[in-house]
Design a protein around this motif. Structure first.
Motif, PDB file in Angstrom:
ATOM      1  N   SER A   1       6.316  -7.975  -6.294  1.00  0.00           N
ATOM      2  CA  SER A   1       5.434  -6.825  -6.146  1.00  0.00           C
ATOM      3  C   SER A   1       6.015  -5.581  -6.798  1.00  0.00           C
ATOM      4  CB  SER A   1       5.184  -6.539  -4.664  1.00  0.00           C
ATOM      5  OG  SER A   1       4.657  -7.687  -4.038  1.00  0.00           O
ATOM      6  N   VAL A   2       5.116  -4.682  -7.199  1.00  0.00           N
ATOM      7  CA  VAL A   2       5.540  -3.392  -7.733  1.00  0.00           C
ATOM      8  C   VAL A   2       6.253  -2.611  -6.627  1.00  0.00           C
ATOM      9  CG1 VAL A   2       4.771  -1.191  -8.717  1.00  0.00           C
ATOM     10  CG2 VAL A   2       3.645  -3.322  -9.392  1.00  0.00           C
ATOM     11  N   PHE A   3       5.633  -2.569  -5.457  1.00  0.00           N
ATOM     12  CA  PHE A   3       6.195  -1.871  -4.301  1.00  0.00           C
ATOM     13  C   PHE A   3       6.332  -2.861  -3.154  1.00  0.00           C
ATOM     14  CE2 PHE A   3       3.673   1.223  -6.693  1.00  0.00           C
ATOM     15  CZ  PHE A   3       4.633   2.189  -6.961  1.00  0.00           C
ATOM     16  N   ARG A   4       7.378  -2.732  -2.375  1.00  0.00           N
ATOM     17  CA  ARG A   4       7.565  -3.669  -1.266  1.00  0.00           C
ATOM     18  C   ARG A   4       6.967  -3.174   0.048  1.00  0.00           C
ATOM     19  NH1 ARG A   4      13.673  -2.590  -1.883  1.00  0.00           N
ATOM     20  NH2 ARG A   4      14.011  -0.865  -0.472  1.00  0.00           N
ATOM     21  N   ASP A   5       6.491  -1.935   0.058  1.00  0.00           N
ATOM     22  CA  ASP A   5       5.817  -1.408   1.247  1.00  0.00           C
ATOM     23  C   ASP A   5       4.908  -0.262   0.840  1.00  0.00           C
ATOM     24  OD1 ASP A   5       7.457   0.915   0.973  1.00  0.00           O
ATOM     25  OD2 ASP A   5       8.992   0.034   2.245  1.00  0.00           O
ATOM     26  N   ASN A   6       4.061   0.165   1.767  1.00  0.00           N
ATOM     27  CA  ASN A   6       3.122   1.249   1.470  1.00  0.00           C
ATOM     28  C   ASN A   6       3.802   2.601   1.344  1.00  0.00           C
ATOM     29  OD1 ASN A   6       0.672  -0.132   1.220  1.00  0.00           O
ATOM     30  ND2 ASN A   6       0.511  -0.323   3.437  1.00  0.00           N
ATOM     31  N   PHE A   7       5.040   2.696   1.784  1.00  0.00           N
ATOM     32  CA  PHE A   7       5.761   3.951   1.661  1.00  0.00           C
ATOM     33  C   PHE A   7       6.151   4.215   0.211  1.00  0.00           C
ATOM     34  CE2 PHE A   7       9.422   6.838   2.416  1.00  0.00           C
ATOM     35  CZ  PHE A   7       8.750   7.812   3.123  1.00  0.00           C
ATOM     36  N   GLY A   8       6.376   3.144  -0.549  1.00  0.00           N
ATOM     37  CA  GLY A   8       6.664   3.305  -1.969  1.00  0.00           C
ATOM     38  C   GLY A   8       8.020   2.812  -2.419  1.00  0.00           C
ATOM     39  N   HIS A   9       8.708   2.036  -1.582  1.00  0.00           N
ATOM     40  CA  HIS A   9       9.988   1.475  -2.014  1.00  0.00           C
ATOM     41  C   HIS A   9       9.747   0.423  -3.090  1.00  0.00           C
ATOM     42  CE1 HIS A   9      11.120   3.074   2.014  1.00  0.00           C
ATOM     43  NE2 HIS A   9      12.116   3.533   1.274  1.00  0.00           N
ATOM     44  N   ALA A  10      10.566   0.451  -4.112  1.00  0.00           N
ATOM     45  CA  ALA A  10      10.388  -0.423  -5.272  1.00  0.00           C
ATOM     46  C   ALA A  10      10.597  -1.891  -4.923  1.00  0.00           C
ATOM     47  CB  ALA A  10      11.357  -0.027  -6.377  1.00  0.00           C
ATOM     48  N   GLY A  11       9.854  -2.724  -5.644  1.00  0.00           N
ATOM     49  CA  GLY A  11      10.078  -4.157  -5.606  1.00  0.00           C
ATOM     50  C   GLY A  11      11.242  -4.515  -6.516  1.00  0.00           C
ATOM     51  N   LEU A  12      11.472  -5.815  -6.666  1.00  0.00           N
ATOM     52  CA  LEU A  12      12.622  -6.309  -7.432  1.00  0.00           C
ATOM     53  C   LEU A  12      12.648  -5.768  -8.864  1.00  0.00           C
ATOM     54  CD1 LEU A  12      15.101  -8.130  -7.641  1.00  0.00           C
ATOM     55  CD2 LEU A  12      13.552 -10.016  -8.250  1.00  0.00           C
TER      56      LEU A  12
END
Length: 149
Positions: free
Chosen positions: A115-126
């Motif tokens: 995923s682009v983001f790992r949560d709705n807060f905005g933490h980056a994915g891999l």
């Protein structure tokens, strides 16, 4: 001795010139030759933004951080102060995903690995973490990120 001291911007409430100045003064009390950099991170709360709004927010944040870097350079003319805008990588990933250019990234928000983001807060994915790592490596160690070794 502290030779390089890097900090990131968090929010307008706790990342002002006077906040960074305190850290600079502390580091310089240990080593007057300390070099500094301020990192420009990706923006949080991305779930509330379109791709264009997210890109604009990252760019606007960079302008504010750049102004602080200029103030710090004026305050500490004998110390290198650089700006590392690693958050731009996440904005580019977000844009490329929306354009369908990242076949390995399956979700805007979801599992870390895909995923682009790992949560709705905005933490980056891999991919965002890996791209930011490459930006840091190129800046800090002058590594070529275009050609693998």
């Amino acid at each position: 001795d502290i030779k390089l001291f890097g900090m990131t911007f968090f929010s307008e409430h706790d990342s002002k010139f006077e906040h960074f100045k305190k850290w600079f003064d502390l580091a310089l009390s240990y080593n007057p030759s300390t070099e500094f950099f301020l990192g420009g991170p990706w923006n949080l709360k991305q779930s509330e933004m379109t791709v264009e709004e997210y890109q604009a927010a990252v760019d606007l944040s960079a302008v504010g951080i750049w102004q602080i870097v200029q103030q710090l350079r004026a305050e500490y003319p004998n110390n290198a102060v650089t700006f590392l805008h690693y958050g731009k990588a996440q904005a580019e990933i977000h844009q490329m995903f929306a354009a369908g250019q990242l076949p390995d990234v399956q979700n805007r928000v979801g599992p870390f690995e895909t995923s682009v983001f790992r949560d709705n807060f905005g933490h980056a994915g891999l991919m965002g973490i890996e791209m930011s790592t490459l930006v840091w490596a190129k800046h800090l160690y002058a590594l070529s990120v275009e050609t693998p070794r």
